[in-house]
Design an enzyme around this catalytic site. Sequence first.
Site, short mmCIF file in Angstrom:
data_model
loop_
_atom_site.label_atom_id
_atom_site.label_comp_id
_atom_site.label_asym_id
_atom_site.label_seq_id
_atom_site.Cartn_x
_atom_site.Cartn_y
_atom_site.Cartn_z
N HIS A 131 20.71 107.00 -25.89
CA HIS A 131 21.46 107.58 -24.77
C HIS A 131 21.19 106.81 -23.49
O HIS A 131 22.11 106.50 -22.72
CB HIS A 131 21.07 109.05 -24.60
CG HIS A 131 21.61 109.70 -23.36
ND1 HIS A 131 22.72 110.51 -23.36
CD2 HIS A 131 21.18 109.66 -22.07
CE1 HIS A 131 22.97 110.93 -22.14
NE2 HIS A 131 22.04 110.43 -21.33
N GLU A 132 19.92 106.49 -23.23
CA GLU A 132 19.58 105.77 -22.00
C GLU A 132 20.13 104.34 -22.02
O GLU A 132 20.61 103.84 -20.99
CB GLU A 132 18.06 105.77 -21.80
CG GLU A 132 17.45 107.14 -21.63
CD GLU A 132 18.13 107.96 -20.54
OE1 GLU A 132 18.64 107.36 -19.57
OE2 GLU A 132 18.18 109.19 -20.66
N HIS A 135 23.72 104.31 -20.97
CA HIS A 135 23.95 104.29 -19.52
C HIS A 135 23.96 102.85 -19.01
O HIS A 135 24.76 102.49 -18.15
CB HIS A 135 22.86 105.09 -18.80
CG HIS A 135 23.09 106.56 -18.78
ND1 HIS A 135 24.25 107.12 -18.27
CD2 HIS A 135 22.31 107.60 -19.19
CE1 HIS A 135 24.17 108.45 -18.36
NE2 HIS A 135 23.01 108.76 -18.92
N GLU A 208 27.63 111.48 -18.44
CA GLU A 208 26.64 112.01 -19.40
C GLU A 208 27.29 112.23 -20.76
O GLU A 208 26.70 111.90 -21.79
CB GLU A 208 26.03 113.31 -18.87
CG GLU A 208 25.04 113.14 -17.74
CD GLU A 208 23.85 112.29 -18.13
OE1 GLU A 208 23.35 112.41 -19.27
OE2 GLU A 208 23.42 111.47 -17.29
#
EC number: 3.4.24.-
Length: 285
Positions: A131-132, A135, A208
């Site tokens: 997930h990071e 980004h 997100e």
Amino acid sequence: MSHTLRTFLLLAALTALFLIVGDLIGGRSGAMVALIMALFMNLFAYWFSDKLALAMSGARPVAEHEDPELHALVADLARRAGLPKPRVYMIPTETPNAFATGRNPQNAAVAVTAGIRRLLTREELEGVLAHELAHIKNRDILISSMAAVIAGAISYLAYMGQWALFWGGFGDDDDRGNPLALLGILLAVILAPIAATLIQLAISRSREYLADATGARICRCPLALAQALEKLEAWNRQLPMKVNPAQAQMFIVNPLSGDTLMRLFSTHPPIEDRIARLLEMARRF
């Protein structure tokens, strides 16, 4: 609607709001002054985003020999995502959480808390790190900085409008005596910054959702990310982190106690919605 298209439409709405308020309050020259002020204020934050975020969170660099498993996971996921391996940091707190920062993939960093290393399984941690990295891959620091510049310019315009109303500096003599014109300007001064903030927060929530979807594809296990989010949300409600509220949007789950925050004013989507979307992805996989 895809989250990329949603982000584009929200940025377009924010830009339109700036143009309307700029024309109403400051005219073309006033709007340009406000935009330049906001640009300079946010350019510094964007360029040094990694250093500022890491310093504010108290993160320290993690050498590869200190946590070889963490480094191996980051390196493998970065390879799958087509990214250079970001720098790895640890935040000395027991509240489990994580964030990524950096103006571009070449200057990126991933930070995890000490608590997350003890709480999550390897597969769940892999989902969080994916997930990071999403980004970073999706250039979310750049997009959030663009939104901050426009929202900041609107706030500067509203501040200019307050002073102009106080000193009676709007328009010609006919305009000053027009109650409808004054009412319109007063409403713009009050409501425009609120509307800009709501759009900026909506952009944050949309990114997100996109990071969840991209991260699930990188790690190839949406279910692990969903399980991680469920654990992290529960722990962060019990043990909120002491962070600057302006930094809260960076973390994978809201590090502040979320019970008193209305969803409209939240930097993160509802955790149950994020989990439901990941579970749907898992079923499709």
